[in-house]
Design an enzyme around this catalytic site. Sequence first.
Site, PDB file in Angstrom:
ATOM      1  CD  GLU A 115      -8.449  -1.428   7.086  1.00  0.00           C
ATOM      2  OE1 GLU A 115      -7.400  -1.838   7.693  1.00  0.00           O
ATOM      3  OE2 GLU A 115      -8.557  -1.167   5.661  1.00  0.00           O
ATOM      4  CD  GLU A 116      -8.235  -0.297   2.557  1.00  0.00           C
ATOM      5  OE1 GLU A 116      -7.368   0.242   2.849  1.00  0.00           O
ATOM      6  OE2 GLU A 116      -8.124  -1.495   2.199  1.00  0.00           O
ATOM      7  CG  HIS A 124      -4.212  -0.281  -0.995  1.00  0.00           C
ATOM      8  ND1 HIS A 124      -4.111   0.848   0.021  1.00  0.00           N
ATOM      9  CD2 HIS A 124      -4.970  -0.874  -0.420  1.00  0.00           C
ATOM     10  CE1 HIS A 124      -4.582   0.214   1.018  1.00  0.00           C
ATOM     11  NE2 HIS A 124      -5.262  -0.704   0.807  1.00  0.00           N
ATOM     12  CG  HIS A 153     -11.286  -4.037   5.365  1.00  0.00           C
ATOM     13  ND1 HIS A 153     -11.286  -3.831   3.832  1.00  0.00           N
ATOM     14  CD2 HIS A 153     -10.083  -4.509   5.628  1.00  0.00           C
ATOM     15  CE1 HIS A 153     -10.232  -3.723   3.359  1.00  0.00           C
ATOM     16  NE2 HIS A 153      -9.224  -4.249   4.363  1.00  0.00           N
ATOM     17  CG  ASP A 201     -13.632  -0.400   3.513  1.00  0.00           C
ATOM     18  OD1 ASP A 201     -13.340  -1.460   4.393  1.00  0.00           O
ATOM     19  OD2 ASP A 201     -12.892   0.736   3.528  1.00  0.00           O
TER      20      ASP A 201
HETATM   21 ZN   LIG Z   1      -7.450  -4.395   4.103  1.00  0.00          ZN
END
Ligand SMILES: [Zn+2]
Length: 388
Positions: free
Chosen positions: A140-141, A361, A76, A78
């Site tokens: 995706e997030e 994250h 992904h 993003d």
């Molecule tokens: Zn990821």
Amino acid sequence: MPIAAPLSSAIDLTTRLVAFDTTSHKSNRALIAFVESYLAGHGITSHLVPTEDGEKASLFATVGPEGVAGIGLSGHTDVVPADPAAWTSDPFTVRQENGRLYGRGTADMKGFLACVLAMVPDFKRRKLKVPLHIVFSYDEEVGCTGVRPMIAELGNRLTKPRAVIVGEPTSMDVVDGHKGPVRWAVEITGRAAHSSMAHLGVNAISVAGRLIGELGAIEKELMALPPDTRYVPPYPTLQVTEITGGIASNIVPATCRFGFEVRAMPGLDVDGIEKRIVAFAEKECLPEMRRLAPEANIVIRQSNRVPPFAADTESEVVALALKLAGQNETRAVSYATEAGLFQGAKVPSVVCGPGDIAQAHTADEWIAISEIERCLAFLDRLADWAEG
Ligand SMILES: [Zn+2]
């Protein structure tokens, strides 16, 4: 002779990709345009699957024979938000220090995208019998929503891969199972009243409390299921994640909203959990609320569902990934990826990528350069295999 892994190119590409602020709520088109022109520079055509408003797009491209089912390399574009105040340096400017690359998305998962792109000249030079597909998504997030329209095109406008490797950070371990988050939004409507006249109102927060109590009972039952020790924790989790309600300390609150999620292992009856909480609301809460306030209501709406992932044990891709990674054993993880969605579309999948999920994250997110090297070596061996 295998070509030496293009490490400096992968580091440079990680820097370039991180510099595009592709936080999920923003457009990813500048990054996609960069990838498209990079691939075009190597004679590779990109196929885009844009959103209706054109703000975002997925990208699908094939290195090797067109129209042949190959191995998808999926990631992904993003990233989760970065609060610059919490970072040592600018989150979107890669900083190289102590053998690490710091920056938002270095681990999750632009480092992997950069490895794939850095290998393209090498892939291109080879005579691949099995093509390699570049499969880059968005959003995706925020619930793996962006990859779904692209998956819908597989077998139609886009070549359906025979298998997909999802390069989410697993420290290059081979992951063949993960939990799937399912989320609900609950909205309770009661009736406002002066708080001294409590008997004239229907307290929406109290009703929320009863529903949350029932969810707590279900949570205990999930925790008591036979443990699956491949997962940490070894049971499906259920919890309330958000709540708001009431407008003043002297008003019976007429509304309360909360959200809850289940992180399901493959095979858990998630719909059964939903039916149970809906039945509790309808039988245990609503009749009493409506005796006083006919407008009272409880709405329980599923807001997002990412399927859990269990690899197809018969498929070649798990064995292939183990061989390429030089490992004997797979493992399972608790975080979600797009693998369950590919698997659901009958594309056998596995998760294996560089970097540690522990850094994903976080503020000062980083990936070890040694992980980039391991990923490049993995992709190099994949290309050896694809040459047949
Ligand atoms: Zn990821």
